[in-house]
Write a protein that holds these residues in place. Structure first.
Motif, PDB file in Angstrom:
ATOM      1  N   LEU A 154       4.216   1.216 -11.351  1.00  0.00           N
ATOM      2  CA  LEU A 154       4.403   2.476 -11.365  1.00  0.00           C
ATOM      3  C   LEU A 154       5.832   3.075 -10.855  1.00  0.00           C
ATOM      4  N   ASN A 155       6.224   2.240  -9.641  1.00  0.00           N
ATOM      5  CA  ASN A 155       7.388   2.655  -9.063  1.00  0.00           C
ATOM      6  C   ASN A 155       8.735   2.461  -9.990  1.00  0.00           C
ATOM      7  N   ALA A 156       9.392   3.511 -10.137  1.00  0.00           N
ATOM      8  CA  ALA A 156      10.793   3.773 -10.870  1.00  0.00           C
ATOM      9  C   ALA A 156      11.684   2.481 -10.522  1.00  0.00           C
ATOM     10  N   SER A 157      11.933   2.566  -9.160  1.00  0.00           N
ATOM     11  CA  SER A 157      12.905   1.725  -8.874  1.00  0.00           C
ATOM     12  C   SER A 157      12.759   0.187  -9.103  1.00  0.00           C
ATOM     13  N   SER A 158      11.575  -0.135  -8.909  1.00  0.00           N
ATOM     14  CA  SER A 158      10.966  -1.511  -9.114  1.00  0.00           C
ATOM     15  C   SER A 158      10.894  -1.797 -10.853  1.00  0.00           C
ATOM     16  N   ILE A 159      10.722  -0.847 -11.623  1.00  0.00           N
ATOM     17  CA  ILE A 159      10.694  -0.830 -12.981  1.00  0.00           C
ATOM     18  C   ILE A 159      12.013  -1.305 -13.564  1.00  0.00           C
TER      19      ILE A 159
ATOM     20  N   GLN B 237       0.165  -1.406  -4.832  1.00  0.00           N
ATOM     21  CA  GLN B 237       1.117  -1.520  -6.116  1.00  0.00           C
ATOM     22  C   GLN B 237       2.250  -2.494  -5.888  1.00  0.00           C
ATOM     23  N   ILE B 238       2.395  -3.257  -7.114  1.00  0.00           N
ATOM     24  CA  ILE B 238       3.319  -4.352  -7.408  1.00  0.00           C
ATOM     25  C   ILE B 238       4.797  -3.856  -7.465  1.00  0.00           C
ATOM     26  N   GLU B 239       5.595  -4.223  -6.874  1.00  0.00           N
ATOM     27  CA  GLU B 239       6.902  -3.925  -6.647  1.00  0.00           C
ATOM     28  C   GLU B 239       7.918  -5.185  -6.089  1.00  0.00           C
ATOM     29  N   ALA B 240       9.287  -4.746  -6.165  1.00  0.00           N
ATOM     30  CA  ALA B 240      10.145  -5.457  -5.764  1.00  0.00           C
ATOM     31  C   ALA B 240      10.674  -5.113  -4.497  1.00  0.00           C
ATOM     32  N   PRO B 241      10.954  -6.032  -3.464  1.00  0.00           N
ATOM     33  CA  PRO B 241      11.405  -5.755  -2.162  1.00  0.00           C
ATOM     34  C   PRO B 241      12.470  -4.644  -2.227  1.00  0.00           C
ATOM     35  N   SER B 242      12.290  -3.679  -1.288  1.00  0.00           N
ATOM     36  CA  SER B 242      13.320  -2.591  -1.644  1.00  0.00           C
ATOM     37  C   SER B 242      13.410  -1.737  -0.312  1.00  0.00           C
ATOM     38  N   GLY B 243      14.247  -0.840   0.014  1.00  0.00           N
ATOM     39  CA  GLY B 243      14.406   0.009   1.275  1.00  0.00           C
ATOM     40  C   GLY B 243      15.822   0.620   1.473  1.00  0.00           C
ATOM     41  N   TYR B 244      15.821   1.486   2.328  1.00  0.00           N
ATOM     42  CA  TYR B 244      17.033   2.418   2.564  1.00  0.00           C
ATOM     43  C   TYR B 244      18.066   1.485   3.165  1.00  0.00           C
ATOM     44  N   ILE B 245      19.564   1.878   2.855  1.00  0.00           N
ATOM     45  CA  ILE B 245      20.438   1.274   3.645  1.00  0.00           C
ATOM     46  C   ILE B 245      20.576   2.122   4.876  1.00  0.00           C
ATOM     47  N   ASP B 246      20.860   1.058   6.033  1.00  0.00           N
ATOM     48  CA  ASP B 246      20.795   1.759   7.407  1.00  0.00           C
ATOM     49  C   ASP B 246      22.239   2.125   7.657  1.00  0.00           C
TER      50      ASP B 246
ATOM     51  N   GLU C 183       1.564  -7.547   1.246  1.00  0.00           N
ATOM     52  CA  GLU C 183       1.335  -8.788   1.049  1.00  0.00           C
ATOM     53  C   GLU C 183       2.295  -9.307  -0.099  1.00  0.00           C
ATOM     54  N   THR C 184       2.580 -10.573  -0.092  1.00  0.00           N
ATOM     55  CA  THR C 184       3.474 -11.060  -1.092  1.00  0.00           C
ATOM     56  C   THR C 184       2.796 -11.935  -2.064  1.00  0.00           C
ATOM     57  N   ALA C 185       3.289 -12.080  -3.138  1.00  0.00           N
ATOM     58  CA  ALA C 185       2.611 -12.957  -4.232  1.00  0.00           C
ATOM     59  C   ALA C 185       3.767 -13.415  -5.234  1.00  0.00           C
ATOM     60  N   ILE C 186       3.557 -14.627  -5.632  1.00  0.00           N
ATOM     61  CA  ILE C 186       4.548 -15.117  -6.708  1.00  0.00           C
ATOM     62  C   ILE C 186       3.773 -15.157  -7.738  1.00  0.00           C
TER      63      ILE C 186
ATOM     64  N   TYR D 121       0.824  -1.158  -0.087  1.00  0.00           N
ATOM     65  CA  TYR D 121      -0.046  -0.009  -0.020  1.00  0.00           C
ATOM     66  C   TYR D 121       0.801   1.230  -0.122  1.00  0.00           C
ATOM     67  N   ARG D 122       0.630   2.101  -0.997  1.00  0.00           N
ATOM     68  CA  ARG D 122       1.355   3.263  -1.047  1.00  0.00           C
ATOM     69  C   ARG D 122       0.268   4.549  -0.813  1.00  0.00           C
TER      70      ARG D 122
END
Length: 189
Positions: free
Chosen positions: A167-172, A75-84, A148-151, A67-68
């Motif tokens: 829609l998410n550019a980093s996922s594209i 939105q369907i995306e690839a797992p992603s996040g900031y580097i701590d 949620e996850t999906a295969i 959810y965004r």
């Protein structure tokens, strides 16, 4: 700016000041002298991040449906996040995969880095693919994460990309680059 600047002839950086800052973004105004004309240049620095595309099989990808708030939709995306702080891009990719999906990958391959917009933003995205997934069945989501996850079959991901449904550019970027890599990788097996 963090890097030493090698400005073009006739350009001078007169000043730079931070005008806003929070945990996720810093905004700056630079005053440039370009051939004796003043130009205020706005720029932002965001935390670097890692994205991982986890392949479940030769023909399927594990994706997140997140959810965004900004677009008020899932939105369907690839797992992603900031580097701590203190984390490497690889460690961040491994952590984000586990937190967002509950899976870990036994084989992770780096595909390089990129920037989404170097005209106004200082931020590096790091891209990985993951293979040999193990479902550890427990997500560890943040307060604003509803995931949620999906295969999903690779052909469906391609269709979603071509139809402009992701829609998410980093996922594209991540899906296109990892699909090309994956095709070559699985053909070498």
């Amino acid at each position: 700016m963090n890097k030493a600047m090698d400005l073009p002839a006739g350009w001078t950086l007169e000043s730079s000041r931070k005008i806003y800052s929070n945990k996720y973004i810093e905004l700056y105004e630079d005053v440039l002298d370009i051939k004796n004309k003043k130009k205020i240049y706005a720029r932002a620095k965001r935390k670097d991040y890692s994205t991982i595309v986890p392949f479940v099989s030769d023909n399927e990808i594990l994706v997140i449906k997140s959810y965004r708030h900004l677009v008020n939709s899932y939105q369907i995306e690839a797992p992603s996040g900031y580097i701590d702080p203190g984390e490497t891009p690889l460690q961040a990719a491994m952590r984000e995969l586990k937190e967002e999906t509950g899976y870990r990958a036994n084989n992770i391959i780096g595909l390089g880095s990129y920037t989404l917009d170097y005209t106004m933003f200082e931020q590096i995205g790091n891209l990985f693919v993951g293979y040999d997934l193990v479902n550890e069945r427990k997500q560890n989501l943040g307060m604003m994460e509803i995931i949620e996850t999906a295969i999903v079959p690779i052909d469906e991901i391609k269709k979603l990309l071509y139809d402009g449904k992701i829609l998410n550019a980093s996922s594209i970027v991540a899906f296109y680059k990892s699909l090309e890599f994956h095709l070559n990788y699985k053909n070498k097996k």
